[in-house]
Design an enzyme around this catalytic site. Structure first.
Site, PDB file in Angstrom:
ATOM      1  N   CYS A  78       1.045  -3.717   5.525  1.00 49.13           N
ATOM      2  CA  CYS A  78       1.971  -4.754   5.058  1.00 49.13           C
ATOM      3  C   CYS A  78       2.671  -5.476   6.198  1.00 49.13           C
ATOM      4  CB  CYS A  78       3.004  -4.148   4.111  1.00 49.13           C
ATOM      5  SG  CYS A  78       4.058  -2.873   4.861  1.00 49.13           S
ATOM      6  N   HIS A 115       8.116  -0.905   3.605  1.00 47.62           N
ATOM      7  CA  HIS A 115       7.269  -1.971   3.062  1.00 47.62           C
ATOM      8  C   HIS A 115       7.858  -3.312   3.475  1.00 47.62           C
ATOM      9  CE1 HIS A 115       4.335  -4.024   0.692  1.00 47.62           C
ATOM     10  NE2 HIS A 115       5.297  -4.744   0.122  1.00 47.62           N
ATOM     11  N   ASP A 136       3.900 -11.690  -1.470  1.00 45.42           N
ATOM     12  CA  ASP A 136       3.379 -10.474  -0.845  1.00 45.42           C
ATOM     13  C   ASP A 136       1.856 -10.528  -0.773  1.00 45.42           C
ATOM     14  OD1 ASP A 136       2.829  -7.863   0.015  1.00 45.42           O
ATOM     15  OD2 ASP A 136       4.426  -6.993  -1.190  1.00 45.42           O
TER      16      ASP A 136
END
Length: 260
Positions: free
Chosen positions: A69, A109, A124
């Protein structure tokens, strides 16, 4: 000098002169999901390096690798910034639905918040197969894409003030938590992400320092290599098989362009 904007467009298949705005951002997010694998090869090989704008460009846009991520959303953030989006990197805590607990690694994250016409949206491209593929508003509205339905709910807790919920097509019958985040917990510079990378690499509770994981959405579903298995979702049908180490390397190369 070649910019992130130029290389990112080339990597995911967007024309260099095509305007990118809020109205067509979903198209760019879908192209990114199809092109950029979510993978931890560098973590497992002990090959992580300091995260900088230059290192992200080399890893994802020159060597055509993927990342976790903090790699994928960081390069997307830089692309959005170069296209005049009001964007911020934020940190969140992932919820493990199988164990029904929050990640032991804490706020590791990385996602993005953008502002458009006075409304904040979550974006995202670094959440494995759980990608919304479109901006998700922070006002609780449910939005849908070919990957499922998503909403961000205001939900104050020790983990943040919002929570992403999702219901993936063919996989979820009920809503499940994705991750909690604090809308004000901004990673102010790309170098802030090095702290997160260090935790992911070294923390005993990290799921990304145990086995190689490579996954990416496809036009009809997704493909995943994890441990000694290959899993392919096609139009809601799953095919999973055990594979050898050699087959894993072969598929990593053929399906993702990655060298193991």
């Amino acid at each position: 000098m070649t910019t992130v904007n130029e290389l990112f467009r080339k990597r995911i298949g967007i024309e260099q002169d095509e305007p990118i705005n809020f109205e067509n951002l979903g198209q760019a997010l879908e192209k990114a999901a199809l092109a950029l694998p979510f993978e931890n090869v560098c973590v497992m090989k002990g090959g992580t390096t300091e995260i900088t704008e230059q290192s992200l460009m080399e890893k994802i846009l020159t060597r055509n690798e993927g990342g976790l991520c903090y790699d994928l959303n960081a390069i997307l953030y830089l692309f959005l910034a170069e296209n005049s989006f009001n964007a911020r990197l934020i940190r969140g805590v992932v919820y493990d639905a199988s164990d029904q607990k929050w990640s032991e690694t804490g706020k590791t994250h990385v996602a993005i918040l953008i502002m458009d016409k006075g409304q904040q949206y979550l974006v995202d491209t670094g959440f494995g197969g759980n990608l919304p593929l479109i901006p998700v508003p922070l006002n609780g509205e449910t939005v849908s894409s070919r990957n499922g339905v998503f909403r961000v709910q205001k939900e104050p807790s020790e983990y943040g003030d919002y929570c992403l919920y999702m219901k993936l097509n063919h996989k979820d019958n009920d809503w499940r938590k994705g991750y909690a985040f604090d809308a004000n917990d901004t990673a102010t510079t790309i170098s802030d992400l090095n702290e997160i990378q260090k935790i992911i690499v070294n923390h005993p509770g990290s799921v990304f320092n145990k086995r190689i994981l490579i996954t990416r959405l496809t036009n009809k579903g997704s493909v995943t290599l994890a441990g000694n298995s290959a899993t392919i979702w096609t139009d809601g049908t799953i095919k999973k098989e055990e594979i050898s180490d050699e087959k894993f390397k072969e598929l990593a190369s053929d399906l993702f362009g990655l060298t193991i």
